[in-house]
Design an enzyme around this catalytic site. Structure first.
Site, PDB file in Angstrom:
ATOM      1  N   GLY A 282       0.793  -1.238   0.000  1.00 60.52           N
ATOM      2  CA  GLY A 282       0.000   0.000   0.000  1.00 60.52           C
ATOM      3  C   GLY A 282       0.817   1.276   0.000  1.00 60.52           C
ATOM      4  O   GLY A 282       1.792   1.392   0.719  1.00 60.52           O
ATOM      5  N   SER A 283       0.429   2.275  -0.764  1.00 60.14           N
ATOM      6  CA  SER A 283       1.275   3.454  -0.943  1.00 60.14           C
ATOM      7  C   SER A 283       0.511   4.588  -1.606  1.00 60.14           C
ATOM      8  O   SER A 283      -0.711   4.587  -1.675  1.00 60.14           O
ATOM      9  CB  SER A 283       2.491   3.062  -1.793  1.00 60.14           C
ATOM     10  OG  SER A 283       2.066   2.348  -2.938  1.00 60.14           O
TER      11      SER A 283
END
Length: 321
Positions: A282-283
């Site tokens: 996730g980013s």
């Protein structure tokens, strides 16, 4: 119109910063595993397959100066492609088939190690009782799903700005003046959850003119502070077609994603929709573009897909004339 084109000054390509020592400057356990495997593989090739090594050296193009180790075949460029110009033509690259695998090539080590371990645990638990294997089976599916890299149909229009990432549009912020863009700009923020494809793509056909890697924290990517404090890779691009607009793609690490991959080197020319990196887990990805003449095509909360969904468009040259 020709006089306008000729008056545009192209950006100067800046050297690669000293703190970018690989395509994955943040390191990581799997990265170290791959480096160790590479050292063993090169020893084995140089010891037992000398004819192969000579044949690959004969057809190698470019220069291997700057690489941290010997470049025996295309596999040795995986983590240092941005440090040297060594390469092989497509006809001589015996490992080009790996690009056809529908998984991110930069994440294959993580995929094999994580999924292999989870598969072994899942099978062991299943022998005890099938329901006990369900939690690890779900995680296994998620890991495999995360590292996917599906093909995309890229729109053919030089005036389009394509999404550089899969995810949700969470920010549309006007900027009065951006020093690299050279005037008013718009910042488009895209949040990537663990369920999204994490391969980044170029928003348009452009030249890489500047790169900057900033180590930092690993705050949740939904936290506004993460855009400032988190580890990130800043990619300065210049549109190849006139009027040669300048824009920025920023890869920002998140709470779980702590490995940014950017294989670019200054001077590279990317096609619209071409792979330009990856953020593992996730980013957040940001796109900063000139606001003048920009027509926005997305809104907050909209889901987008890298390389095929249009974020915005600029007027055609005919309308400018």
């Amino acid at each position: 119109m020709n006089s306008v084109k000729s008056s545009v000054t192209r950006a100067t390509v800046e050297p690669l910063p000293a703190n970018i020592t690989s395509v994955q400057p943040g390191g990581g356990f799997c990265y170290q595993v791959e480096l160790a495997w590479g050292r063993w593989r090169r020893w084995w090739l140089q010891t037992f397959r000398k004819t192969y090594v000579r044949r690959m050296a004969d057809c190698r193009r470019g220069d291997n100066r700057g690489a941290p180790h010997a470049i025996l075949d295309p596999r040795d460029l995986k983590f240092c492609r941005n440090l040297c110009t060594a390469h092989w033509e497509a006809a001589d690259d015996r490992f080009a088939w790996r690009d056809l695998i529908p998984f991110a090539r930069w994440g294959l080590c993580e995929l094999f190690l994580m999924s292999g371990t989870l598969l072994a645990v899942t099978v062991a638990l299943a022998f005890w009782h099938w329901w006990a294997a369900m939690p690890t089976a779900v995680v296994l599916v998620l890991i495999v799903w995360f590292f996917r890299d599906p093909p995309r149909r890229i729109p053919a229009d030089a005036n389009l700005l394509l999404s550089p990432a899969d995810g949700k549009v969470v920010e549309l912020t006007p900027l009065d003046d951006h020093p690299f863009v050279g005037g008013p700009a718009l910042r488009i923020g895209i949040f990537l959850s663990i369920f999204n494809v994490h391969v980044n793509r170029s928003p348009l056909t452009a030249k890489v003119v500047k790169l900057n890697y900033s180590p930092g924290k690993f705050l949740n990517a939904m936290d506004p502070e993460s855009a400032i404090l988190n580890e990130n890779m800043w990619i300065g691009l210049e549109q190849e077609a006139a009027p040669h607009r300048k824009l920025v793609v920023r890869q920002i690490a998140g709470l779980i994603a702590r490995r940014i991959v950017c294989p670019l080197r200054p001077g590279d020319v990317l096609k619209a929709g071409e792979h330009c990196g990856m953020i593992k887990l996730g980013s957040r990805t940001e796109l900063i573009v000139p606001a003048t003449g920009l027509r926005l095509e997305v809104k907050i909360g909209q889901m987008v897909h890298a390389g095929c969904d249009i974020l915005a468009r600029y007027p055609t040259e005919e309308s400018l004339g």
